[in-house]
Design an enzyme around this catalytic site. Structure first.
Site, PDB file in Angstrom:
ATOM      1  N   HIS A  31      32.553  73.334  54.639  1.00 11.36           N
ATOM      2  CA  HIS A  31      32.468  71.973  55.201  1.00 11.36           C
ATOM      3  C   HIS A  31      31.326  71.963  56.216  1.00 11.36           C
ATOM      4  O   HIS A  31      31.471  72.498  57.318  1.00 11.36           O
ATOM      5  CB  HIS A  31      33.780  71.588  55.887  1.00 11.36           C
ATOM      6  CG  HIS A  31      34.963  71.564  54.969  1.00 11.36           C
ATOM      7  ND1 HIS A  31      35.440  70.389  54.405  1.00 11.36           N
ATOM      8  CD2 HIS A  31      35.757  72.546  54.493  1.00 11.36           C
ATOM      9  CE1 HIS A  31      36.493  70.672  53.635  1.00 11.36           C
ATOM     10  NE2 HIS A  31      36.710  71.966  53.665  1.00 11.36           N
ATOM     11  N   LEU A  32      30.215  71.361  55.847  1.00 10.36           N
ATOM     12  CA  LEU A  32      29.046  71.388  56.741  1.00 10.36           C
ATOM     13  C   LEU A  32      29.022  70.226  57.743  1.00 10.36           C
ATOM     14  O   LEU A  32      28.170  70.205  58.630  1.00 10.36           O
ATOM     15  CB  LEU A  32      27.748  71.400  55.918  1.00 10.36           C
ATOM     16  CG  LEU A  32      27.480  72.688  55.123  1.00 10.36           C
ATOM     17  CD1 LEU A  32      26.257  72.526  54.231  1.00 10.36           C
ATOM     18  CD2 LEU A  32      27.317  73.893  56.043  1.00 10.36           C
ATOM     19  N   ARG A  33      29.943  69.241  57.571  1.00  4.54           N
ATOM     20  CA  ARG A  33      30.052  68.123  58.541  1.00  4.54           C
ATOM     21  C   ARG A  33      28.739  67.336  58.650  1.00  4.54           C
ATOM     22  O   ARG A  33      28.293  66.756  57.722  1.00  4.54           O
ATOM     23  CB  ARG A  33      30.492  68.625  59.931  1.00  4.54           C
ATOM     24  CG  ARG A  33      31.650  69.602  59.934  1.00  4.54           C
ATOM     25  CD  ARG A  33      32.972  68.987  59.530  1.00  4.54           C
ATOM     26  NE  ARG A  33      34.069  69.891  59.863  1.00  4.54           N
ATOM     27  CZ  ARG A  33      35.229  69.925  59.226  1.00  4.54           C
ATOM     28  NH1 ARG A  33      35.488  69.106  58.227  1.00  4.54           N
ATOM     29  NH2 ARG A  33      36.176  70.775  59.596  1.00  4.54           N
ATOM     30  N   HIS A  36      41.720  77.254  47.764  1.00  6.37           N
ATOM     31  CA  HIS A  36      42.598  77.987  48.702  1.00  6.37           C
ATOM     32  C   HIS A  36      44.049  78.141  48.263  1.00  6.37           C
ATOM     33  O   HIS A  36      44.952  77.577  48.858  1.00  6.37           O
ATOM     34  CB  HIS A  36      42.527  77.387  50.108  1.00  6.37           C
ATOM     35  CG  HIS A  36      42.510  75.887  50.201  1.00  6.37           C
ATOM     36  ND1 HIS A  36      43.439  75.098  49.570  1.00  6.37           N
ATOM     37  CD2 HIS A  36      41.674  75.059  50.852  1.00  6.37           C
ATOM     38  CE1 HIS A  36      43.165  73.843  49.848  1.00  6.37           C
ATOM     39  NE2 HIS A  36      42.108  73.782  50.610  1.00  6.37           N
ATOM     40  N   LYS A  67      35.829  66.425  44.333  1.00  5.06           N
ATOM     41  CA  LYS A  67      36.865  67.022  45.180  1.00  5.06           C
ATOM     42  C   LYS A  67      37.978  66.015  45.362  1.00  5.06           C
ATOM     43  O   LYS A  67      37.748  64.870  45.766  1.00  5.06           O
ATOM     44  CB  LYS A  67      36.274  67.414  46.539  1.00  5.06           C
ATOM     45  CG  LYS A  67      37.277  68.041  47.505  1.00  5.06           C
ATOM     46  CD  LYS A  67      37.568  69.485  47.169  1.00  5.06           C
ATOM     47  CE  LYS A  67      38.692  70.074  48.015  1.00  5.06           C
ATOM     48  NZ  LYS A  67      38.227  70.586  49.314  1.00  5.06           N
ATOM     49  N   ASN A  85      34.358  65.729  52.589  1.00  4.92           N
ATOM     50  CA  ASN A  85      35.226  64.969  53.511  1.00  4.92           C
ATOM     51  C   ASN A  85      34.553  64.788  54.867  1.00  4.92           C
ATOM     52  O   ASN A  85      35.102  65.089  55.917  1.00  4.92           O
ATOM     53  CB  ASN A  85      36.595  65.647  53.672  1.00  4.92           C
ATOM     54  CG  ASN A  85      36.516  67.062  54.235  1.00  4.92           C
ATOM     55  OD1 ASN A  85      35.527  67.761  54.041  1.00  4.92           O
ATOM     56  ND2 ASN A  85      37.551  67.492  54.930  1.00  4.92           N
ATOM     57  N   HIS A  99      35.172  73.000  63.861  1.00  4.94           N
ATOM     58  CA  HIS A  99      35.580  71.988  64.842  1.00  4.94           C
ATOM     59  C   HIS A  99      35.097  72.468  66.197  1.00  4.94           C
ATOM     60  O   HIS A  99      34.860  73.669  66.379  1.00  4.94           O
ATOM     61  CB  HIS A  99      37.110  71.860  64.894  1.00  4.94           C
ATOM     62  CG  HIS A  99      37.740  71.432  63.613  1.00  4.94           C
ATOM     63  ND1 HIS A  99      37.699  70.130  63.157  1.00  4.94           N
ATOM     64  CD2 HIS A  99      38.426  72.128  62.675  1.00  4.94           C
ATOM     65  CE1 HIS A  99      38.342  70.050  61.999  1.00  4.94           C
ATOM     66  NE2 HIS A  99      38.789  71.250  61.677  1.00  4.94           N
ATOM     67  N   ASP A 134      36.220  78.432  52.996  1.00  8.06           N
ATOM     68  CA  ASP A 134      36.749  77.162  53.503  1.00  8.06           C
ATOM     69  C   ASP A 134      36.308  76.969  54.960  1.00  8.06           C
ATOM     70  O   ASP A 134      37.103  76.579  55.817  1.00  8.06           O
ATOM     71  CB  ASP A 134      38.271  77.062  53.358  1.00  8.06           C
ATOM     72  CG  ASP A 134      38.754  75.615  53.524  1.00  8.06           C
ATOM     73  OD1 ASP A 134      37.915  74.708  53.695  1.00  8.06           O
ATOM     74  OD2 ASP A 134      39.984  75.407  53.477  1.00  8.06           O
ATOM     75  N   GLY A 192      41.520  74.120  60.599  1.00  2.80           N
ATOM     76  CA  GLY A 192      40.353  74.741  59.987  1.00  2.80           C
ATOM     77  C   GLY A 192      39.818  75.921  60.762  1.00  2.80           C
ATOM     78  O   GLY A 192      40.022  76.054  61.969  1.00  2.80           O
TER      79      GLY A 192
HETATM   80  O1  DOR Z   1      42.156  73.530  57.450  1.00  5.88           O
HETATM   81  C1  DOR Z   1      41.450  72.823  56.738  1.00  5.88           C
HETATM   82  N1  DOR Z   1      40.382  72.171  57.236  1.00  5.88           N
HETATM   83  N2  DOR Z   1      41.752  72.689  55.465  1.00  5.88           N
HETATM   84  C2  DOR Z   1      41.077  71.846  54.658  1.00  5.88           C
HETATM   85  O2  DOR Z   1      41.362  71.797  53.497  1.00  5.88           O
HETATM   86  C3  DOR Z   1      40.031  70.968  55.213  1.00  5.88           C
HETATM   87  C4  DOR Z   1      39.453  71.538  56.387  1.00  5.88           C
HETATM   88  C5  DOR Z   1      38.581  70.591  57.172  1.00  5.88           C
HETATM   89  O3  DOR Z   1      37.796  69.853  56.588  1.00  5.88           O
HETATM   90  O4  DOR Z   1      38.681  70.614  58.397  1.00  5.88           O
HETATM   91 ZN    ZN Z   2      38.170  72.864  52.677  1.00  3.50          ZN
HETATM   92 ZN    ZN Z   3      41.374  72.057  51.435  1.00  5.36          ZN
END
Ligand code: DOR
Ligand code: ZN
Ligand code: ZN
Length: 357
Positions: free
Chosen positions: A24-26, A160, A106, A56, A226, A222, A237
Site C-alpha cells: 500500500h503506497l498511499r 494474506h 482488488k 485503497n 501509517h 502487505d 497495518g
Molecule cells: O492491516 C491492514 N492494513 N490490512 C489490510 O488489508 C489493509 C491495510 C491498509 O491498507 O492499511
Molecule cells: Zn493490504
Molecule cells: Zn487486506
C-alpha cells in the site's frame, strides 16, 4: 540448508528478482502515511525490485480517471518498478474496471483501512469480467470467491492467508488459476498487533509454514504504512516492505525454510503470477537483470528508525535477523547501494517494460 558442506557458508547471496506483490503506497491525500517516492525507496532498501500497488487510497483507484492519475504519479515518482491494482466496490467501479489495463481487481470482502468493502451481491459480477481478481476476505469470502473463480474460469489471488482452515480450504480447491499469499507477520508473529486479518495462533502459523511453496504460492509484505500517531490510535497495518526479504533470508539461513520453498515463494511463483498477466519478469539469460545482494555475515536487530518508509515503526523492532540488504539492482542498474538509493533509481511499469524488445 543453503550451505554446501562443513565449511564455507557463503556470506553474500544474490537473490533473483525479489518482488512484493502486496504494497500500500498511499500518497494522494495520505502523504503523511507514505508517498509513492518514500514507499518505493523503502522497497529498494528492502531488496525489492518491483511492487504491486494497492488501490485503497484516498481517493481510491476505482475509476478510470484516478487510475490514469495513479499511473502518472507512479511513473513519475516510483523508484522501483511496479504494477497497479484497481479497486471494485460498487457498480460504477465495476463498469470502469472493464476498460482499464489493471493487474488485479482488488476486492475487499471484509472491513479494513478505508471503507471500500464490495457492495453486497456484486461478487459474481466481478468474476464475470474474467479479469484477474485479488481478494481480502475471511474464510466465507474465500469460499465464495473460489466458487466464482471456477465457474467463470477467472484467475483468483487470495491475499494474506492467516488461518489453518483457510490453508486447508485452499488446498482442497486449488487449481492452476488460484494463487495465494502469506505475509511475514502472519508467519512470524503472534499476539494482538493492530492488523487485518488479525495474527493467528501457533497452530495457524504451523499451517502457514508447512504450506509455503505448495499451497501458499508467495510471501508478500502487505506493507500498510501509517503515522506513529495513527498507529497509537489503532490503525491497521504493518510497515513491512523493508523487512520482508531480511526475515525470509534469515529463515533460509537458519534452515527454517528449504532452499526449494524459499526460491518458490520469493522468485518462481511471483514470476509465474506476473507471467500469467503477460509480464516477463525474472532473472536469467536474456532476461531482466533484477536482483539484490544480501549479506548474511552478521546478525543485527531490526530498527524501524532506520526505515526509508515514512512509517518508522514495526512489530519486528528489535528482532535479530541475519540478512542485510547491501545492493538492489533493477534492469541491470544499481538502484540501491550501501544504505541509499542511487541517482539511477527510476521505476517503470512492468507491463511497459515487458513490451520492449
Ligand atoms: O492491516 C491492514 N492494513 N490490512 C489490510 O488489508 C489493509 C491495510 C491498509 O491498507 O492499511
Ligand atoms: Zn493490504
Ligand atoms: Zn487486506
Amino acid at each position: 540448508a543453503y550451505t554446501d558442506g562443513a565449511h564455507a557458508s557463503p556470506t553474500r547471496l544474490i537473490i533473483p528478482s525479489p518482488v512484493d506483490l502486496h504494497v500500500h503506497l498511499r500518497d494522494f491525500e495520505q502523504r503523511q502515511k507514505e508517498t509513492v517516492a518514500s514507499g518505493t525507496r523503502a522497497a529498494l532498501a528492502g531488496g525489492i525490485c518491483a511492487v504491486a500497488d494497492m488501490p485503497n487510497t484516498v481517493p481510491p483507484v476505482a475509476d478510470r480517471e484516478t487510475y490514469e492519475r495513479r499511473l502518472e504519479l507512479m511513473s513519475h515518482d516510483a523508484a522501483c518498478d511496479f504494477v497497479l491494482n484497481f479497486c471494485v466496490d460498487d457498480k460504477y467501479s465495476l463498469s470502469q474496471a472493464a476498460s482499464v489495463d489493471l493487474f488485479f481487481i482488488k476486492v475487499f470482502l471484509g472491513e479494513t483501512t478505508g471503507s471500500y468493502v464490495l457492495e453486497k451481491g456484486l461478487l459474481e459480477n466481478v468474476f464475470m469480467l474474467r479479469k484477474p481478481v485479488a481478494i481480502h476476505a475471511d474464510l466465507k469470502g474465500m469460499r465464495e470467491a473460489i466458487k466464482y473463480s471456477k465457474r467463470y474460469e477467472t484467475p483468483l489471488h487470495i491475499c494474506h492467508v492467516s488461518r489453518r482452515e483457510e490453508v486447508e480450504l485452499i488446498a482442497r480447491h486449488k487449481d492452476e488459476r488460484i494463487t495465494c499469499e502469506a505475509t511475514p507477520h502472519h508467519l512470524f508473529l503472534s499476539g494482538d498487533h493492530a492488523v487485518k486479518p488479525p495474527l493467528g495462533n501457533a497452530n495457524d502459523r504451523d499451517a502457514l509454514w508447512a504450506a509455503l511453496g505448495t499451497t501458499i504460492d508467495i510471501v508478500a509484505s502487505d506493507h500498510a504504512p501509517h503515522t506513529l500517531e495513527e498507529k497509537e490510535h489503532g490503525a491497521f497495518g504493518i510497515s513491512g516492505v523493508e523487512t520482508l526479504l531480511p526475515l525470509m533470508v534469515t529463515a533460509l539461513v537458519r534452515g527454517e525454510i528449504s532452499f526449494k520453498h524459499f526460491y518458490a515463494v520469493m522468485h518462481e511463483n511471483p514470476k509465474r503470477i506476473l507471467r500469467s498477466h503477460g509480464i516477463e519478469y525474472g532473472f536469467g539469460v536474456g532476461g531482466r537483470a533484477d536482483f539484490s545482494i544480501v549479506d548474511t555475515s552478521e546478525s543485527y536487530a531490526i530498527d524501524p528508525a532506520l526505515f526509508h518508509s515514512k512509517a518508522k515503526h514495526s512489530p519486528f523492532s528489535g528482532m535479530e535477523v541475519e540478512a542485510r540488504v547491501v545492493e538492489t539492482w533493477v534492469r541491470g542498474k544499481r538502484f540501491f547501494s550501501n544504505g541509499a538509493c542511487t541517482n539511477e533509481a527510476r521505476g517503470a511499469p512492468l507491463s511497459a517494460f515487458s513490451k520492449e524488445p
